[in-house]
Motif scaffolding. Structure first.
Motif, PDB file in Angstrom:
ATOM      1  N   THR A   3     -10.065 -27.244   1.766  1.00 58.39           N
ATOM      2  CA  THR A   3     -11.423 -27.163   2.428  1.00 58.39           C
ATOM      3  C   THR A   3     -12.100 -25.685   1.068  1.00 58.39           C
ATOM      4  O   THR A   3     -11.373 -24.724   2.433  1.00 58.39           O
ATOM      5  N   LYS A  25     -17.297 -30.313  -5.491  1.00 57.21           N
ATOM      6  CA  LYS A  25     -16.760 -31.518  -4.599  1.00 57.21           C
ATOM      7  C   LYS A  25     -16.279 -32.834  -5.649  1.00 57.21           C
ATOM      8  O   LYS A  25     -15.613 -33.474  -5.751  1.00 57.21           O
ATOM      9  N   LYS A  30     -13.396 -30.026  -0.387  1.00 57.30           N
ATOM     10  CA  LYS A  30     -13.835 -30.616   1.255  1.00 57.30           C
ATOM     11  C   LYS A  30     -15.149 -29.063   1.276  1.00 57.30           C
ATOM     12  O   LYS A  30     -14.758 -28.283   0.863  1.00 57.30           O
ATOM     13  N   ASP A 164     -26.217 -29.662  -5.164  1.00 54.20           N
ATOM     14  CA  ASP A 164     -26.182 -30.226  -4.016  1.00 54.20           C
ATOM     15  C   ASP A 164     -26.914 -29.576  -2.711  1.00 54.20           C
ATOM     16  O   ASP A 164     -26.484 -28.605  -1.887  1.00 54.20           O
TER      17      ASP A 164
END
Length: 217
Positions: A3, A25, A30, A164
């Motif tokens: 992460t 990603k 994550k 994103d």
């Protein structure tokens, strides 16, 4: 799954950061963004719930015009106190033009210098092993030693994924100040009052003087 967590003072959209989110990603990480103005006193609790391996912040050109750096460093310092085993980084304009800032603030583990797309993917892939001696485009802490790694290769903008937008759109206000759509990186003009010459000197390359254009404007 590893992460990577970005923490920003305000929910303000940054295109370059949105590209980095998409890239991480795509590489199987994550990725999350938290905004201090949204989480307020619940910020640290929210951070801990994500259990990040990498956590950091990002500053943009307009942050040079205010005291956002001081606020960002204070935020990262508090995060490091609460999660001492987590790697803390700073990316963006401040870490690029002033990489020696890592000497002043021991809570910073990594600074990204210049284009960060390749570097952050490599750091994410190495975070469990360490050190980051083979990662270009970073200044990093290795115990008491500060390592200034070689400059990163300028990013091929035609190979970047679509940004994103989603993490910025979860809350209102991402475009309250408008937004920039940069069409290139670098500049052929050598203005002494600009940061581009300093970027070229620090990064050890002339890419700042050779504009690279995004494939879609």
């Amino acid at each position: 799954m590893l992460t990577v967590l970005f923490v920003l003072k305000k929910n303000v959209f940054y295109l370059d950061l949105a590209i980095v989110l998409a890239l991480l990603k795509k590489e199987g990480c994550k990725v999350e963004i938290l905004f201090e103005e949204v989480e307020n006193e619940n910020l640290i609790k929210k951070i801990k719930s994500h259990n990040p391996s990498l956590i950091g912040s990002y500053t943009e050109v307009f942050d040079l015009l205010n005291n956002n750096l001081a606020q960002t460093l204070y935020l990262l310092e508090n995060i490091k106190k609460e999660l001492p085993g987590t790697t803390v980084f700073l990316a963006g304009i401040h870490s690029t033009i002033y990489p020696d800032i890592i000497n002043q603030y021991r809570f910073l583990d990594i600074l990204f210098v210049g284009d960060m797309e390749t570097s952050i993917v490599e750091v994410a892939g190495s975070v469990r092993q360490k050190p980051y001696s083979g990662v270009q485009g970073i200044v990093c802490r290795n115990g008491d030693e500060i390592c200034h790694n070689p400059p990163s290769v300028p990013t091929d903008l035609s190979k970047l994924p679509f940004p994103d937008f989603a993490p910025f759109l979860r809350y209102p206000g991402a475009f309250r100040y408008g937004h920039q759509i940069p069409w290139a990186r670098g500049c052929p003009i050598h203005c002494s009052l600009c940061f581009n010459p300093q970027i070229a000197e620090i990064a050890g390359t002339d890419f700042a003087y050779s504009p690279r254009y995004f494939p879609v404007i």
